[in-house]
Scaffold this motif. Structure first.
Motif, short mmCIF file in Angstrom:
data_model
loop_
_atom_site.label_atom_id
_atom_site.label_comp_id
_atom_site.label_asym_id
_atom_site.label_seq_id
_atom_site.Cartn_x
_atom_site.Cartn_y
_atom_site.Cartn_z
N UNK C 50 0.82 -1.22 0.00
CA UNK C 50 0.00 0.00 0.00
C UNK C 50 0.85 1.26 0.00
N UNK C 51 2.12 1.13 -0.22
CA UNK C 51 2.95 2.33 -0.43
C UNK C 51 3.37 3.05 0.83
N UNK C 52 3.24 2.40 1.97
CA UNK C 52 3.62 3.08 3.21
C UNK C 52 5.09 2.89 3.56
N UNK C 53 5.75 2.03 2.82
CA UNK C 53 7.18 1.88 3.03
C UNK C 53 7.82 1.71 1.65
N UNK C 54 8.96 2.37 1.48
CA UNK C 54 9.64 2.30 0.17
C UNK C 54 10.20 0.90 -0.03
N UNK C 68 6.02 1.74 -4.64
CA UNK C 68 6.37 3.13 -4.29
C UNK C 68 5.37 4.17 -4.78
N UNK C 69 4.17 3.75 -5.05
CA UNK C 69 3.11 4.73 -5.26
C UNK C 69 2.73 5.29 -3.90
N UNK C 70 2.11 6.46 -3.91
CA UNK C 70 1.66 7.00 -2.62
C UNK C 70 0.49 6.19 -2.10
N UNK C 71 0.38 6.02 -0.78
CA UNK C 71 -0.70 5.21 -0.22
C UNK C 71 -2.07 5.65 -0.71
N UNK C 73 -2.84 6.93 -3.49
CA UNK C 73 -3.08 6.52 -4.88
C UNK C 73 -3.35 5.02 -4.97
#
Ligand SMILES: Nc1ncnc2c1ncn2[C@@H]1O[C@H](COP(=O)(O)OP(=O)(O)OP(=O)(O)O)[C@@H](O)[C@H]1O
Ligand SMILES: [Mg+2]
Lengths: 367, 300, 236
Positions: C50-54, C68-71, C73
């Motif tokens: 879910x994009x919360x960590x790279x 690496x999408x924003x959470x 998005x």
């Protein structure tokens, strides 16, 4: 621990002595090569260096934000002005006394401040900074109110062959140099380490058996002492004092000086003092700088603000941090080009304040 | 008898005008609280932004000859845009930075906005005409300035709009969620960074109202909002710096107390600002969460 | 069809590497479990999705590369993540929590229907809708978190330890519900669990993580019979 301790102390010696020598040469050179106004300005620089040294101990090392150190300068300034103007006490005597009175006030403010952190301390000291002028005006029978108090200009003693400005210059820088030393020593001492431990995390500091209340209050007291001495010097230099000099602007310029110079760095306050005194002057000189009908003359605020933003973004460790970076870069360059690698003369490593650095965790939460 | 009546009369008038200034502090305090909730930092530039907006209104009225109401609405919109722009340009780069950094950033904005206003409009005091007549009306045996009533009414309308926005709109709900629970909100698809910018815009708009209300009372000049900011801080702290409702009630209390201090204490006008300091320190020491703050002080 | 596919996903926290190259697949319409001891990297895997960590590697969801999408998005693509600790919007009311669940949706009428549908699953919700969510019990908050996630009308539901701190009977209830929703609506679920025996009953497939690596994978019933899984995770 002992091994790194030894390493540190050898580095400390080399790193303190070399810049100190340079500083000494520059210090004696300035009054010989500048006109009387510039000498006077440089005396003012010393005043601000002293005040910022104190604020740097408080905010840079013990991690307590103060937007109100101008209040302690006011205490110092009025102590000197009143003693000199009303009782005829010699200037020199009033300087330490101003510091001590301000220190007492600092401790008195430091104790309630123990219960305020971060933003709350900033709020309370902001209010303190705003309150100084009206309080001084309110007791006008004592302080002289808006009209202020005039002092006789301090003339060089012992028949020294100096102009007034040169004498003030040497007086202020002598005091600054004398006060620089204990600040430097404090930073390297148990007290300094305790401050930094508190700054970097109170919980851990408590766990290490540090008496947080004691050290935080101590920082306030010492910081106020420096501010008081600075206020006293300022009254002597200007030979005049009035409540309006202690506006919010004064307290803000102290913080600006501390941040721009480099919070938590040893030499930062010197750079900060230079910027705080000379930038407004340069802004004044920029009167010819026009943008349409607008003249930038006498508007240092904009410059200060932009400088702060730029520094906070690109160099949170301030000018001292930049200087340290430049020095290391230069040394690497020299070593890279085959020059002798001398590992001893490492320049002062400004210890950047943890809290002043942007904590953009690259691995967390993509933004 | 007559004497007693006039004492009561003057006391009542002081209270009403205290409520009116309190309403002004309340607007700015609400602006502070909006930003505090969203990013745990007090915006020291809030007052200066309001001052700048008031100068914009002044220009719209005197240079562009717009009617007051139109200038008022236009200024609020411009202030909103200005707040959003300031956040995007100057605050966003420091998102997630520690408190000290953010405090310094807002102080830098303080300097810049103050200097810009001086640069554009100068430091000569200007009169900013009030939209309300200078007459008084008699309410329940007490003469009350229409000016005071007008300020109170305008503030009430603004507060009602802001609170309805947060309570009843989807965007308002999302802004509340984003401020309180940024991580969870992002997982629900909320663009929290954008919410922050909206928050700054909203705060600037609310602050602009306080500036336009205070300018007719004091004179318009670049330093006009500094005491107001202090009193707004006092109001916010008194009400609980996380509580929007608290900040409004705190504003009214501070306004009334200041009016009484200014009138009944010898040298009272000089003591207003020190009194603000005392309120802030006393509340922080003895009731850090304020009157309406539910939570303990945050882990700043 | 594979709805979610992780290929060689590596994630680090500062100097600490939490995931050392995870490969996993979640077929559309299935329930897949992630098992493992504390610190194995289960939460980190969900956070990477879910994009919360790279992270590095590849994470494909429904044809999109979401690495690496924003959470926000990722959520907008239809991934509902109920995080560890439930992510309750505690000061908001129960009803506002549900509305926030539907925040990204524009279809007002369908949202209304979904509110009714979700209240059908959790009949206690309507009578407590005006209460702050903080006043709910742990189990109720977990149910609310799931209800909130359903309001998003997700294509994929990520559940991080839904059983944490709940009474066995409540856990049962919630798991039955997840199963029912999966069956009736074809919702795809990736669930992280400590409680392996329950998870293996719930899920069709499972992955076993150990210090950031997949050490075992397979159909649930196979894994349940596996010697080492039984020893380490099922305790018999
Ligand atoms: N924010 C963080 N910062 C640093 N390290 C972290 C962070 N979050 C997790 N870790 C580390 O990453 C590794 C994997 O953690 P993760 O939370 O994914 O484990 P988990 O399988 O969910 O465990 P649990 O069952 O206890 O929830 C652990 O070693 C953990 O210490
Ligand atoms: Mg976990």
């Amino acid at each position: 621990m002992t091994a790194t301790g030894a390493l540190n102390s050898s580095r400390l010696r080399a790193s303190t002595i070399f810049p100190a020598l340079v500083a000494l040469v520059v210090l004696f050179g300035i009054p010989l090569t500048t006109d009387s106004f510039q000498t006077f300005q440089f005396a003012n620089v010393a005043v601000f260096v002293v005040a910022i040294l104190g604020l740097n101990l408080l905010t840079g090392y013990s991690g307590q934000i103060s937007l109100g150190n101008g209040a302690f300068m006011a205490i110092g300034g009025y102590t000197t002005a009143l003693l000199v103007a009303r009782l005829g006490v010699p200037y020199a005597l009033t300087i330490p006394l101003s510091g001590l009175l301000a220190a007492a006030a600092g401790v008195m403010i430091g104790i309630p401040a123990l219960r305020l952190r971060g933003i709350y301390l900033a709020l309370a000291t902001f209010a303190l900074a705003l309150a100084v002028t009206p309080v001084l005006n309110n007791f006008d029978s004592f302080t002289g109110g808006h009209a202020g108090l005039n002092l006789n200009p301090a003339a060089p003693p012992f028949g020294l062959d100096l102009s007034n400005e040169q004498w003030l210059y040497f007086l202020c820088w002598a005091v600054a140099a004398i006060l620089f030393l204990p600040a430097r020593l404090l930073i390297g001492s148990r007290t300094g380490r305790a401050w930094m431990a508190i700054r970097d995390g109170e919980t851990a500091a408590t766990a290490n058996g540090i008496s947080i209340s004691f050290y935080k209050t101590l920082a306030f007291g010492i910081s106020a002492f420096y501010a008081g001495v600075a206020g006293s010097l300022q009254a002597v230099v200007l030979a005049y004092i009035n409540p309006d000099s202690y506006s919010l602007t004064l307290s803000l310029s102290l913080l600006i000086g501390a941040v721009v110079g480099g919070l938590g760095s040893v030499w930062g306050p010197v750079l900060g003092g230079l910027v705080v005194v000379w930038l407004p002057y340069l802004a004044e000189r920029a009167a010819g700088l026009h943008l349409g009908p607008l003249s930038f003359g006498g508007k240092p605020d904009i410059g200060f603000g932009i400088l702060l933003l730029v520094l906070m973004y690109f160099a949170p460790a301030g000018l001292a941090g930049l200087a340290g970076r430049a020095w290391r870069w230069y040394r690497r360059l020299r070593r890279g080009s085959g020059g002798p690698a001398d590992g001893e003369s490492e320049m002062v490593e400004p210890e950047p304040v943890e809290t002043a650095e942007r904590q953009v965790e690259p691995d967390q939460m993509s933004t | 008898m007559l004497l007693a009546a006039s004492v009561i009369q003057s006391f009542a008038q002081q209270v009403v005008s205290g409520v009116a200034s309190g309403a002004i502090y309340a607007s700015l305090a609400l602006a502070l609280v909006l930003i505090y909730r969203a990013m745990d930092v007090a915006n020291f530039a809030q007052g200066e932004m309001a001052m700048f907006a008031t100068f914009v209104a002044y220009t719209l009225i005197t240079q562009f000859h717009l009617p007051y109401l139109l200038a008022f609405v236009l200024t609020i919109l411009l202030a909103f845009a200005g707040g959003v722009i300031v956040e995007r340009a100057f605050v966003r780069p420091f998102e997630g930075a520690p408190v000290l950094t953010l405090v310094i950033v807002t102080l830098a904005l303080f300097s810049i906005v103050n200097g810009l206003a001086g640069l554009i409009w100068g430091y000569v005091f200007k009169t900013f005409d009030s939209p309300f007549p200078a007459r008084s009306v008699q309410v329940g045996g007490v003469f009350v300035g229409i000016q005071d009533l007008g300020v109170i009414a305008v503030t009430l309308v603004v507060l009602a709009v802001v609170f309805s926005f947060f309570r009843y709109t989807r965007l308002g709900l999302a802004m509340r969620a984003a401020a309180l629970y940024p991580e969870s909100s992002r997982l629900l698809g909320v663009r929290t960074s954008r919410m922050l910018a909206l928050g700054w815009g909203l705060a600037a708009a609310v602050g602009a109202v306080s500036g336009m209300m205070v300018a007719p009372i004091v004179f318009l000049d670049p330093n006009m909002m500094q005491p107001v900011l202090l009193f707004a801080f006092a109001a916010a702290v008194l009400g609980g710096i996380e509580s929007p409702v608290g900040s409004v009630i705190g504003g009214v209390i501070v306004g009334v107390l200041l009016a009484l201090v200014g009138t009944y204490l010898p040298g009272g006008q000089n003591l207003r600002i020190p009194f603000g300091l005392i309120v802030i320190v006393a509340v922080l020491l003895f009731r850090p969460a304020g009157l309406f703050g539910r939570r303990e002080m945050k882990r700043v | 069809m594979v709805l979610l596919e992780l290929t060689q996903v590596v994630a680090t926290y500062g100097p600490v590497r939490a995931l050392h190259g995870i490969d996993a697949q979640v077929p559309e319409g299935s329930i897949v479990a992630l098992l493992g001891a504390n610190g194995a990297g289960k939460t980190t895997t969900l956070r990477a999705i879910s994009g919360m960590v790279k992270a590095t590697g590849r994470i494909r969801f429904d044809g999109h590369e979401v690495l690496n999408r924003r959470p926000e998005d990722v959520a907008r693509l239809g991934v509902a993540h109920v995080p560890e600790g439930r992510g309750t919007l505690a000061q908001l009311t129960v009803w506002e929590n549900l509305q926030m669940g539907a925040y990204i949706r524009r279809d007002r009428n369908r949202v209304k229907q979904d509110l009714d549908r979700v209240c059908g699953y959790f009949p206690w919700i309507p009578q407590r809708r005006r209460q702050p969510a903080a006043l709910l019990s742990g189990g109720e908050q977990q149910m609310l978190a799931i209800a909130r996630a359903l309001m998003l009308r997700p294509r994929l539901l990520l559940l991080d330890e839904p059983s944490l701190g709940l009474a066995p009977i409540v856990v049962r209830e919630i798991f039955d519900l997840i199963q029912a929703i999966n069956r009736e609506e074809g919702l795809t679920v990736l669930v992280v669990e400590q409680n392996a025996s329950l998870a293996l009953q719930l899920a069709r497939r499972a992955y076993v993580l150990e210090v950031g690596r997949v050490v075992l994978e397979g159909e649930s019933d196979e894994l349940a019979r596996n010697e080492s899984v039984r020893k380490s995770y099922l305790g018999y």
